[in-house]
Scaffold this active site. Structure first.
Site, PDB file in Angstrom:
ATOM      1  N   HIS A  45      -6.016   9.216   2.025  1.00  0.00           N
ATOM      2  CA  HIS A  45      -6.437   7.846   2.340  1.00  0.00           C
ATOM      3  C   HIS A  45      -7.922   7.835   2.730  1.00  0.00           C
ATOM      4  O   HIS A  45      -8.403   8.749   3.391  1.00  0.00           O
ATOM      5  CB  HIS A  45      -5.583   7.259   3.472  1.00  0.00           C
ATOM      6  CG  HIS A  45      -5.776   5.787   3.587  1.00  0.00           C
ATOM      7  ND1 HIS A  45      -6.848   5.238   4.245  1.00  0.00           N
ATOM      8  CD2 HIS A  45      -5.075   4.758   3.066  1.00  0.00           C
ATOM      9  CE1 HIS A  45      -6.784   3.916   4.139  1.00  0.00           C
ATOM     10  NE2 HIS A  45      -5.715   3.597   3.427  1.00  0.00           N
ATOM     11  N   GLY A  52      -9.145  -3.721   4.208  1.00  0.00           N
ATOM     12  CA  GLY A  52      -9.267  -4.373   5.512  1.00  0.00           C
ATOM     13  C   GLY A  52     -10.406  -5.366   5.595  1.00  0.00           C
ATOM     14  O   GLY A  52     -10.754  -5.831   6.680  1.00  0.00           O
ATOM     15  N   GLU A  95      -9.504   6.306   4.904  1.00  0.00           N
ATOM     16  CA  GLU A  95      -9.796   6.392   6.345  1.00  0.00           C
ATOM     17  C   GLU A  95      -9.735   7.832   6.824  1.00  0.00           C
ATOM     18  O   GLU A  95     -10.474   8.230   7.732  1.00  0.00           O
ATOM     19  CB  GLU A  95      -8.812   5.494   7.124  1.00  0.00           C
ATOM     20  CG  GLU A  95      -9.171   4.021   6.935  1.00  0.00           C
ATOM     21  CD  GLU A  95      -7.993   3.077   6.966  1.00  0.00           C
ATOM     22  OE1 GLU A  95      -6.911   3.452   7.450  1.00  0.00           O
ATOM     23  OE2 GLU A  95      -8.163   1.934   6.481  1.00  0.00           O
ATOM     24  N   SER A 132      -6.674  -5.132   0.614  1.00  0.00           N
ATOM     25  CA  SER A 132      -6.525  -6.576   0.862  1.00  0.00           C
ATOM     26  C   SER A 132      -5.551  -7.249  -0.096  1.00  0.00           C
ATOM     27  O   SER A 132      -5.740  -8.407  -0.467  1.00  0.00           O
ATOM     28  CB  SER A 132      -7.891  -7.275   0.834  1.00  0.00           C
ATOM     29  OG  SER A 132      -8.733  -6.766   1.853  1.00  0.00           O
ATOM     30  N   ASN A 161       1.419   0.589   4.298  1.00  0.00           N
ATOM     31  CA  ASN A 161       0.769   1.612   5.120  1.00  0.00           C
ATOM     32  C   ASN A 161       0.467   0.965   6.461  1.00  0.00           C
ATOM     33  O   ASN A 161      -0.460   0.181   6.574  1.00  0.00           O
ATOM     34  CB  ASN A 161      -0.518   2.093   4.431  1.00  0.00           C
ATOM     35  CG  ASN A 161      -1.311   3.057   5.308  1.00  0.00           C
ATOM     36  OD1 ASN A 161      -0.821   3.501   6.354  1.00  0.00           O
ATOM     37  ND2 ASN A 161      -2.523   3.376   4.894  1.00  0.00           N
ATOM     38  N   TRP A 162       1.281   1.307   7.428  1.00  0.00           N
ATOM     39  CA  TRP A 162       1.142   0.650   8.736  1.00  0.00           C
ATOM     40  C   TRP A 162      -0.087   1.143   9.505  1.00  0.00           C
ATOM     41  O   TRP A 162      -0.454   0.576  10.507  1.00  0.00           O
ATOM     42  CB  TRP A 162       2.395   0.895   9.582  1.00  0.00           C
ATOM     43  CG  TRP A 162       3.637   0.205   9.092  1.00  0.00           C
ATOM     44  CD1 TRP A 162       3.804  -0.478   7.907  1.00  0.00           C
ATOM     45  CD2 TRP A 162       4.892   0.110   9.778  1.00  0.00           C
ATOM     46  NE1 TRP A 162       5.074  -0.982   7.821  1.00  0.00           N
ATOM     47  CE2 TRP A 162       5.777  -0.628   8.957  1.00  0.00           C
ATOM     48  CE3 TRP A 162       5.361   0.602  11.001  1.00  0.00           C
ATOM     49  CZ2 TRP A 162       7.098  -0.903   9.331  1.00  0.00           C
ATOM     50  CZ3 TRP A 162       6.671   0.332  11.367  1.00  0.00           C
ATOM     51  CH2 TRP A 162       7.530  -0.413  10.548  1.00  0.00           C
ATOM     52  N   LYS A 163      -0.687   2.224   9.047  1.00  0.00           N
ATOM     53  CA  LYS A 163      -1.839   2.840   9.746  1.00  0.00           C
ATOM     54  C   LYS A 163      -1.468   3.077  11.214  1.00  0.00           C
ATOM     55  O   LYS A 163      -0.309   3.377  11.499  1.00  0.00           O
ATOM     56  CB  LYS A 163      -3.074   1.970   9.560  1.00  0.00           C
ATOM     57  CG  LYS A 163      -3.311   1.641   8.062  1.00  0.00           C
ATOM     58  CD  LYS A 163      -4.633   1.028   7.771  1.00  0.00           C
ATOM     59  CE  LYS A 163      -4.738   0.764   6.271  1.00  0.00           C
ATOM     60  NZ  LYS A 163      -6.031   0.230   5.860  1.00  0.00           N
ATOM     61  N   GLU A 214      -7.579   2.658  -4.334  1.00  0.00           N
ATOM     62  CA  GLU A 214      -7.973   1.809  -3.215  1.00  0.00           C
ATOM     63  C   GLU A 214      -9.493   1.795  -3.078  1.00  0.00           C
ATOM     64  O   GLU A 214     -10.072   2.706  -2.463  1.00  0.00           O
ATOM     65  CB  GLU A 214      -7.365   2.342  -1.907  1.00  0.00           C
ATOM     66  CG  GLU A 214      -5.857   2.336  -1.874  1.00  0.00           C
ATOM     67  CD  GLU A 214      -5.337   2.175  -0.453  1.00  0.00           C
ATOM     68  OE1 GLU A 214      -4.587   1.233  -0.220  1.00  0.00           O
ATOM     69  OE2 GLU A 214      -5.713   2.977   0.430  1.00  0.00           O
ATOM     70  N   GLY A 217      -1.911  -2.633   3.487  1.00  0.00           N
ATOM     71  CA  GLY A 217      -2.222  -2.365   4.885  1.00  0.00           C
ATOM     72  C   GLY A 217      -1.834  -3.552   5.756  1.00  0.00           C
ATOM     73  O   GLY A 217      -0.669  -3.724   6.112  1.00  0.00           O
ATOM     74  N   GLY A 218      -2.802  -4.377   6.070  1.00  0.00           N
ATOM     75  CA  GLY A 218      -2.607  -5.494   7.006  1.00  0.00           C
ATOM     76  C   GLY A 218      -1.373  -6.333   6.726  1.00  0.00           C
ATOM     77  O   GLY A 218      -0.607  -6.660   7.648  1.00  0.00           O
TER      78      GLY A 218
HETATM   79  P1  13P Z   1      -5.489  -3.540   3.666  1.00  0.00           P
HETATM   80  O1  13P Z   1      -4.327  -4.081   2.867  1.00  0.00           O
HETATM   81  O2  13P Z   1      -5.408  -3.893   5.120  1.00  0.00           O
HETATM   82  O3  13P Z   1      -6.811  -3.890   3.046  1.00  0.00           O
HETATM   83  O4  13P Z   1      -5.373  -1.941   3.624  1.00  0.00           O
HETATM   84  C1  13P Z   1      -5.191  -1.326   2.403  1.00  0.00           C
HETATM   85  C2  13P Z   1      -4.929   0.102   2.644  1.00  0.00           C
HETATM   86  O5  13P Z   1      -5.782   0.842   3.077  1.00  0.00           O
HETATM   87  C3  13P Z   1      -3.567   0.608   2.371  1.00  0.00           C
HETATM   88  O6  13P Z   1      -3.536   1.985   2.419  1.00  0.00           O
END
Ligand code: 13P
Length: 254
Positions: A97, A175, A99, A215, A12-14, A169, A236-237
């Site tokens: 998600h 994050g 967020e 994470s 997930n590149w956000k 999640e 994510g990251g």
């Molecule tokens: P991180 O891997 O950066 O913690 O993000 C997870 C995430 O929200 C994937 O959708």
């Protein structure tokens, strides 16, 4: 216990990567994940989707979006419909998600509507659920995640369920570098599978891919993915760097 569920590692590149940067990352990813023994998905920003579909054609990388509107068309300024995604050649979409729940007023009901719209248009859906820190400390994680999952899947038929992936999640792990322990991930993923069993029957529940996200990185992926009910990761990251993402894909391929 062996199972024949599909293992899926999704990035997930956000809100990261311009189209130019997306091309660079995809160019690096294509050879790095070419030998994957799992499904590989990248969920790019809307602006990079067309390019991502084009660049990954003929490779083992699948492309997803990060959100979708629930109406088919109309006066919804700034929104993108499921049909528009399908038309671009997009295969997956993320719904719910944390967020989006946190910053964009997403509710269990709108997550459900988006999930249904996406499924009805022929997209595969990564439905996100998970508790925040306060909820975990209050001891309501299981109830909360059951509720979120049950509402997200209202109206989703048994026939549509193979197109659904649940991503657990925990919000406190996203994050933050604070990963859930593999036992914590297993506990909640197992509880989601139990709910799916109640809703769709045990045999069907055993076929659904349940991911962990929060994470996940090359150092912890193997341990998390080793748990019986953790069938993949939503990253994510670590999905923004080809080598890190490829390491997680490699861990999932073992
Ligand atoms: P991180 O891997 O950066 O913690 O993000 C997870 C995430 O929200 C994937 O959708």
């Amino acid at each position: 216990m062996e199972n024949n569920r599909k293992t899926i590692i999704a990035g997930n590149w956000k809100m990261n990567k311009t189209t130019t940067e997306a091309v660079e990352l995809i160019d690096a990813l294509i050879p790095a994940v070419a030998d994957a023994q799992c499904e590989v998905v990248i969920c790019t920003p809307f602006t990079a989707l067309a390019t991502a579909v084009e660049k990954t054609r003929g490779t083992n990388i699948h492309v997803g979006a990060q959100n979708v509107h629930f109406e088919q068309s109309g006066a919804f300024t700034g929104e993108i419909s499921a049909e528009m995604l399908v038309d671009l050649g997009v295969e997956y979409v993320i719904t719910g998600h944390s967020e989006r729940r946190q910053y964009f007023a997403e509710t269990d009901e709108t997550v459900n509507k988006r999930t249904l719209a996406a499924l009805n248009a022929g997209l595969k859906v990564l439905v996100c659920v998970g508790e925040n820190l306060e909820q975990r400390e209050q001891g309501v994680t299981e109830e909360l995640v059951r509720l979120q999952t049950k509402i997200a899947l209202q109206g989703v038929t048994k026939e549509q369920l193979p197109q659904v992936v649940i991503a657990y999640e925990p919000v406190w792990a996203i994050g933050t570098g604070k990963t859930a322990t593999s036992d914590q991930a297993q506990e909640v993923c197992g509880c989601i599978r139990q709910l799916l069993g109640e809703l769709y029957g045990e045999d069907t529940a055993q076929t659904v891919t349940i991911q962990y996200g929060g994470s996940m990185n090359p150092a912890n992926a193997e341990e998390l993915l080793g748990k019986p009910d953790v069938d993949g990761g939503l990253i994510g990251g670590a999905s923004l760097k080809a080598d890190a993402f490829a390491s997680i894909v490699a861990a999932a391929s073992r």
